[in-house]
Write a protein that holds these residues in place. Structure first.
Motif, PDB file in Angstrom:
ATOM      1  N   GLY A  66      11.808  11.120  26.340  1.00  0.00           N
ATOM      2  CA  GLY A  66      11.545  11.441  24.995  1.00  0.00           C
ATOM      3  C   GLY A  66      10.327  10.687  24.287  1.00  0.00           C
ATOM      4  N   LEU A  67       9.592  10.217  25.134  1.00  0.00           N
ATOM      5  CA  LEU A  67       8.266   9.154  24.649  1.00  0.00           C
ATOM      6  C   LEU A  67       7.106   9.799  24.772  1.00  0.00           C
ATOM      7  N   GLY A  68       6.123   9.654  23.943  1.00  0.00           N
ATOM      8  CA  GLY A  68       4.776  10.066  23.949  1.00  0.00           C
ATOM      9  C   GLY A  68       4.531  10.727  22.582  1.00  0.00           C
ATOM     10  N   ASP A  69       3.350  11.341  22.776  1.00  0.00           N
ATOM     11  CA  ASP A  69       2.839  11.991  21.464  1.00  0.00           C
ATOM     12  C   ASP A  69       3.160  13.198  21.023  1.00  0.00           C
ATOM     13  N   ASP A  70       3.415  13.899  19.940  1.00  0.00           N
ATOM     14  CA  ASP A  70       3.577  15.050  19.622  1.00  0.00           C
ATOM     15  C   ASP A  70       2.366  16.171  19.954  1.00  0.00           C
ATOM     16  N   ILE A  71       2.721  17.432  20.466  1.00  0.00           N
ATOM     17  CA  ILE A  71       1.504  18.090  20.594  1.00  0.00           C
ATOM     18  C   ILE A  71       0.896  18.836  19.439  1.00  0.00           C
ATOM     19  N   THR A  72      -0.252  18.699  19.520  1.00  0.00           N
ATOM     20  CA  THR A  72      -1.319  18.993  18.417  1.00  0.00           C
ATOM     21  C   THR A  72      -2.502  19.688  18.874  1.00  0.00           C
ATOM     22  N   TYR A  92      -4.910  34.019  16.448  1.00  0.00           N
ATOM     23  CA  TYR A  92      -3.931  33.056  16.761  1.00  0.00           C
ATOM     24  C   TYR A  92      -3.410  32.303  15.009  1.00  0.00           C
ATOM     25  N   ALA A  93      -4.219  32.773  14.099  1.00  0.00           N
ATOM     26  CA  ALA A  93      -4.058  32.032  12.795  1.00  0.00           C
ATOM     27  C   ALA A  93      -2.746  32.126  12.260  1.00  0.00           C
ATOM     28  N   PRO A  94      -1.876  33.118  12.341  1.00  0.00           N
ATOM     29  CA  PRO A  94      -0.568  33.315  11.891  1.00  0.00           C
ATOM     30  C   PRO A  94       0.476  32.163  12.624  1.00  0.00           C
ATOM     31  N   TYR A  95       0.050  31.560  13.691  1.00  0.00           N
ATOM     32  CA  TYR A  95       0.785  30.834  14.649  1.00  0.00           C
ATOM     33  C   TYR A  95       0.438  29.313  14.533  1.00  0.00           C
ATOM     34  N   HIS A  96      -0.383  28.749  13.705  1.00  0.00           N
ATOM     35  CA  HIS A  96      -0.997  27.581  13.515  1.00  0.00           C
ATOM     36  C   HIS A  96       0.147  26.784  12.815  1.00  0.00           C
ATOM     37  N   PRO A  98       1.901  23.527  12.280  1.00  0.00           N
ATOM     38  CA  PRO A  98       1.866  22.261  12.840  1.00  0.00           C
ATOM     39  C   PRO A  98       2.968  21.671  13.450  1.00  0.00           C
ATOM     40  N   GLN A  99       4.395  22.219  12.842  1.00  0.00           N
ATOM     41  CA  GLN A  99       5.622  21.806  13.443  1.00  0.00           C
ATOM     42  C   GLN A  99       6.101  22.445  14.709  1.00  0.00           C
TER      43      GLN A  99
END
Length: 566
Positions: A66-72, A92-96, A98-99
């Motif tokens: 469970g370690l590392g950075d969140d996907i961005t 892709y705009a409707p699927y951006h 950030p969570q």
């Protein structure tokens, strides 16, 4: 049989030990201290002499903990992306969100980290081990490791295919010491190719961590080190060459007792007498297995165990090596195994392990994988631009599966072969490590440098590569690479033709334009040089996602791309 000795570098193999060293090994699995180093300052700030702040459980990876950075949108990936600006497309705009970033090109890890990470554990070497050589083995780290005992640097290793093994300094017995290992999964000095399945996020993921066995071992002063077993199936015997690593004074007398058991046989070999000098001591011997010895193939995967007991003063070291009695050959009419025609029915293994994000080092896991391919009538597996852990070879030996290993590289796009880049040296070192670690396994019948190379002088480099291994190890077949080039020195060509579905053929391809049948004539599609062809990538398929599979991705890699497509 003619055996030409290899000048492969010293690679230390760990083993069972019978001596005054008790216990014979220390397992390092469990809780470790841990810290990421995104600024790459750990070496200059001497983190190896400081306590780390976090914790991690090994064997494992950062993401499995469970370690590392969140996907961005800015996540650093390893692997070719067909449209690097995909996120800017209006579709892709409707699927951006950030969570809930959903990356379209491959399975998406829960977390991602690209860089150096530090692992630390307090160890205590028993005082009873004083005077004996000590080694530490990391079965499958990813990727480059550098090791310190407190502030003393032990060394650096960077194999993607074989265990990272170190000799520990003398004088550390009887006290606590801080063991620190820096693992770096960046593509730095050695670029094996961004799409290599050994490192790419396309496949197993470019993870950071250490899996498989992690242990410290106490050696005897005289230990059997490397062993190469050359089977002679025609004459039912084996020729063995190896080395003894000796750390005592010159002149010690020693002998090796040998015995072969398995497949209903038990044969005792002659004792080998030696006078040891400090360093490496070569030895050779031959054992006749008898007329009733059984051969190894997919239908009858008969296996034997070679037991070697080294007796030297108070030291007594026993080493076991598994082998099969078989002979693989390539000729103008195809492949033969033990003088019978061999027809390979194979598939690719592309290092795709969505539950863990890394390949298993467990034999039972690989037996499950090989059971699946055998249930489909297959007998062969090519490891595309990577090499599996030894568990895969043990499982294939037992189940009669033929393997093609590769030297961890797809040297194309971001790198090239034969142009004097660091990848050239890496391929030589990787091939020697693979042959040293896995060369006795009967399932290991084929070796290629890797996949579809680039490079102005690739032909010269790969000609030398294939020629060297044909001259130095007669136990398997060798080819330049999967895809190309078709070199006269190849034992076999590993090319896409004959192919029933090629790039751009559409409805004109064999599989679309003709009814299925079993008597295709591929003569016009084969090279004119008469060298045997083993075709692996026989089709380029358009595969549509099955959204019912989304719920099966319960591990560290998720089908976020499927969610996006849905």
């Amino acid at each position: 049989m003619t055996i030409i000795k290899s000048n492969a570098p010293f690679v230390l193999i760990l083993f069972a030990i019978l001596s005054s060293c008790q216990p014979k090994s220390i397992e390092l699995a469990g809780s470790w201290k841990f810290q990421t180093d995104p600024g790459d300052v750990g070496v200059s700030e001497q983190w190896f002499s400081l306590p780390l702040s976090g914790e991690i459980t090994l064997p494992g990876s950062m993401v499995s903990n469970g370690l590392g950075d969140d996907i961005t949108m800015e996540t650093k990936w390893i692997g070719g992306i067909r449209n690097p600006n995909w996120s800017k497309h209006p579709n892709y705009a409707p699927y951006h969100d950030p969570q809930n970033i959903r990356f379209p090109y491959w399975l998406q890890p829960d977390k991602k980290y690209y860089g150096a990470a530090w692992y630390q554990k307090t160890i205590r070497i028993p005082a009873t081990w004083t005077g004996n050589p000590l080694t530490i083995s990391l079965e499958r780290p990813h990727w480059e490791t550098t090791m310190w005992i407190y502030n003393e640097k032990i060394g650096t290793r960077n194999s993607l295919a074989t265990p990272h093994e170190y000799i520990l300094p003398d004088g550390i017995q009887g006290r606590n010491h801080i063991l620190t290992i820096r693992v770096d999964n960046r593509v730095k000095e050695v670029d094996v190719g961004q799409n290599s399945h050994s490192i790419s996020d396309h496949t197993q993921s470019n993870w950071n961590g250490m899996v498989g066995e992690l242990k410290i071992a106490c050696l005897t002063t005289a230990t059997i080190q490397s062993v190469r077993i050359f089977p002679d199936s025609d004459n039912k015997k084996i020729f063995v060459e190896g080395t003894i690593f000796y750390t005592g004074t010159d002149g010690r007398k020693a002998r090796i007792k040998t015995k072969v058991t398995g497949s209903g046989s038990k044969v005792k070999g002659d004792d080998i007498s030696l006078t040891l000098t400090s360093g490496l001591n070569p030895f050779t011997f031959e054992i006749k297995l008898g007329e009733n010895a059984l051969l190894w193939d997919e239908f009858s995967p008969n296996l034997y165990d070679l037991k070697m007991e080294l007796i030297s003063g108070r030291d007594n070291h026993i080493k076991h090596e598994q082998f099969g009695l078989r002979k693989i050959k390539a000729g103008s009419t195809g492949l033969t195994l033990n003088n019978h025609p061999l027809f390979l029915r194979g598939t690719l293994e592309c290092a795709i392990f969505p539950l863990t994000g890394y390949p298993s080092c467990n034999i039972e896991d690989w037996k499950r994988i090989f059971s699946v391919i055998k249930s489909h009538g297959l007998n062969h597996m090519r490891f595309h631009s990577w090499c599996p852990p030894e568990a895969a070879f043990f499982a294939a030996d037992e189940m009669g599966v033929y393997l093609q290993a590769e030297c961890s590289s797809w040297a194309n796009q971001t790198t090239s072969l034969g142009d004097g880049l660091p990848i050239d040296k890496f391929i030589w070192e990787e091939s020697r490590s693979i042959m040293e670690a896995y060369g006795n396994h009967p399932s290991f019948i084929m070796l290629a440098y890797g996949n579809e190379p680039g490079g102005r002088d690739q032909n010269a480099f790969l000609t030398e590569f294939v020629k060297y291994w044909k001259e130095n190890d007669s136990r398997r077949l060798y080819t330049s690479a999967a895809g190309w080039p078709q070199l006269p020195v190849n034992d076999y060509h590993n090319v896409p033709q004959p192919r029933i579905q090629g790039w751009g053929e559409g409805l004109h391809s064999v599989i679309n334009a003709q009814a299925p049948k079993s008597d295709y004539d591929w003569t016009s599609k084969l090279p004119a040089d008469g060298i045997t062809v083993v075709s692996h990538e026989i089709g380029q398929w358009c595969v549509y996602p099955n959204f019912k599979e989304i719920d099966k991705y319960t591990g560290v890699l998720k089908a976020k791309n499927f969610e996006l497509f849905q």
